[in-house]
Design a protein around this motif. Structure first.
Motif, mmCIF file in Angstrom:
data_model
loop_
_atom_site.group_PDB
_atom_site.id
_atom_site.type_symbol
_atom_site.label_atom_id
_atom_site.label_comp_id
_atom_site.label_asym_id
_atom_site.label_seq_id
_atom_site.Cartn_x
_atom_site.Cartn_y
_atom_site.Cartn_z
ATOM 1 N N ASN A 77 -3.713 2.446 2.352
ATOM 2 C CA ASN A 77 -4.093 1.388 1.408
ATOM 3 C C ASN A 77 -5.323 0.628 1.890
ATOM 4 O O ASN A 77 -6.173 0.235 1.082
ATOM 5 N N PRO A 157 3.617 -0.714 -9.350
ATOM 6 C CA PRO A 157 3.055 -0.021 -8.176
ATOM 7 C C PRO A 157 1.893 0.901 -8.505
ATOM 8 O O PRO A 157 1.087 1.225 -7.622
ATOM 9 N N ASN A 158 1.788 1.336 -9.759
ATOM 10 C CA ASN A 158 0.685 2.217 -10.152
ATOM 11 C C ASN A 158 -0.570 1.440 -10.553
ATOM 12 O O ASN A 158 -1.643 2.035 -10.699
ATOM 13 N N THR A 240 0.132 -10.378 -4.872
ATOM 14 C CA THR A 240 1.254 -9.425 -4.917
ATOM 15 C C THR A 240 2.339 -9.729 -3.900
ATOM 16 O O THR A 240 3.350 -9.010 -3.869
ATOM 17 N N ASN A 244 4.844 -6.007 -0.792
ATOM 18 C CA ASN A 244 4.668 -5.008 -1.847
ATOM 19 C C ASN A 244 4.078 -3.736 -1.244
ATOM 20 O O ASN A 244 2.928 -3.734 -0.808
ATOM 21 N N ALA A 246 2.857 -1.123 -2.515
ATOM 22 C CA ALA A 246 1.700 -0.599 -3.228
ATOM 23 C C ALA A 246 0.400 -1.240 -2.767
ATOM 24 O O ALA A 246 -0.672 -0.643 -2.907
ATOM 25 N N THR A 247 0.466 -2.451 -2.228
ATOM 26 C CA THR A 247 -0.742 -3.158 -1.797
ATOM 27 C C THR A 247 -0.676 -3.564 -0.330
ATOM 28 O O THR A 247 -1.453 -4.417 0.105
#
Length: 302
Positions: A77, A157-158, A240, A244, A246-247
């Motif tokens: 990420n 998450p996308n 976020t 999280n 995703a990030t």
């Protein structure tokens, strides 16, 4: 009398340099050495706990199989975030700077508007975009609903990483535009006049005059963006949250490990957070030096 003035000016310059170096040592070098030392200990935030010298144990923990999945996601990420922010911020900033360098009506107001996000704090920016992308009743959700759809935005998450990149570019583009404008205004107008006489198109002038002479500004902006984005976590934290996946980036992992919200099954420890920060320092140094060498070669080639 002339010698006395020169000596006085030289003494002032030396004193200023010495004060500057003292500030660097006190606020940069000493803390950096302190972080390096702390990374070899098991220091924790709880008071009165004994601190032990654990050597490379924190580094072994970082590269252990138990932390591999979490750290791999954080590193991935981090690189995606840094690459995307650097690419989009510099491309858009250069385009905006070229437009604002023209003799347009109201260009000073436009420059002020472009620079405005830079003076806003991270919390203010986070609040603005949290309201805009509020999944309950924000303007973005209403627009989404007009197309018969809905989204959790920063909770998706996308979509979360793309939105964070967008906000980061928006918040930092003002400084990049100012640097490019300074570089553009330093280019002699006579070169463009000669290019006009030779019948060069706007694209040819941009490619053969503007870009080569703007190379130092490109180098400065690219390096600032790479270093800043590799170490950025504040906007991600505000938009976020700290956990999280995703990030999750490396800087945020350092913050959560040192100050709360740590993931990956590791007990809260400033020693371990310091070890992660030293790993990050090595990564940032390698990427920055490699980028600097490449950009300097490109400047020479242009």
């Amino acid at each position: 009398m002339r010698n006395y003035i020169v000596f006085g000016r030289r003494s002032t310059a030396q004193l200023t340099f010495a004060l500057g170096m003292a500030l660097v040592v006190v606020f940069s070098l000493i803390p950096a050495v302190g972080i390096l030392v702390i990374s070899f200990t098991d220091i924790r935030s709880l008071p009165f706990l004994p601190v032990h010298w654990v050597g490379l144990e924190n580094y072994r923990t970082f590269f252990s199989a138990a932390q591999l999945g979490y750290n791999t996601v954080a590193l991935t990420n981090t690189f995606v975030f840094a690459f995307a922010v650097t690419l989009f911020q510099n491309s858009l900033a250069l385009l905006i700077a070229v437009l604002l360098n023209q003799r347009l009506k109201g260009r000073n107001f436009a420059r002020a508007v472009v620079f405005l996000p830079t003076i806003l704090g991270v919390t203010v920016i986070g609040l603005i975009f949290t309201l805009i992308f509020n999944p309950a009743a924000g303007p973005a959700q209403q627009l989404w609903a007009a197309f018969g759809s809905s989204s959790a935005f920063f909770g998706d998450p996308n979509l979360a990483m793309a939105l964070v990149i967008f906000v980061q570019v928006w918040s930092g583009i003002g400084v990049a535009v100012v640097i490019y404008l300074a570089g553009l205004q330093a280019i002699p107008q006579e070169l463009y006049e000669v290019a006009d006489i030779d019948g060069a198109t706007s694209g040819q002038k941009l490619r053969n005059v503007t870009i080569p002479l703007l190379a130092p500004a490109v180098t400065a902006n690219t390096l600032l963006c790479i270093i800043g984005s590799l170490q950025s976590y504040q906007l991600i934290y505000v938009l976020t949250g700290p956990i999280n996946p995703a990030t999750q980036v490396l800087s945020l992992a350092i913050f959560t490990q040192g100050f709360g919200g740590a993931q990956g099954g590791t007990v809260l420890s400033q020693g371990y957070a310091a070890a992660i920060s030293m790993v990050q320092f090595v990564i940032v140094a390698i990427i920055s030096l490699a980028s600097l060498a490449y950009l300097r070669r490109r400047e020479t080639a242009l």
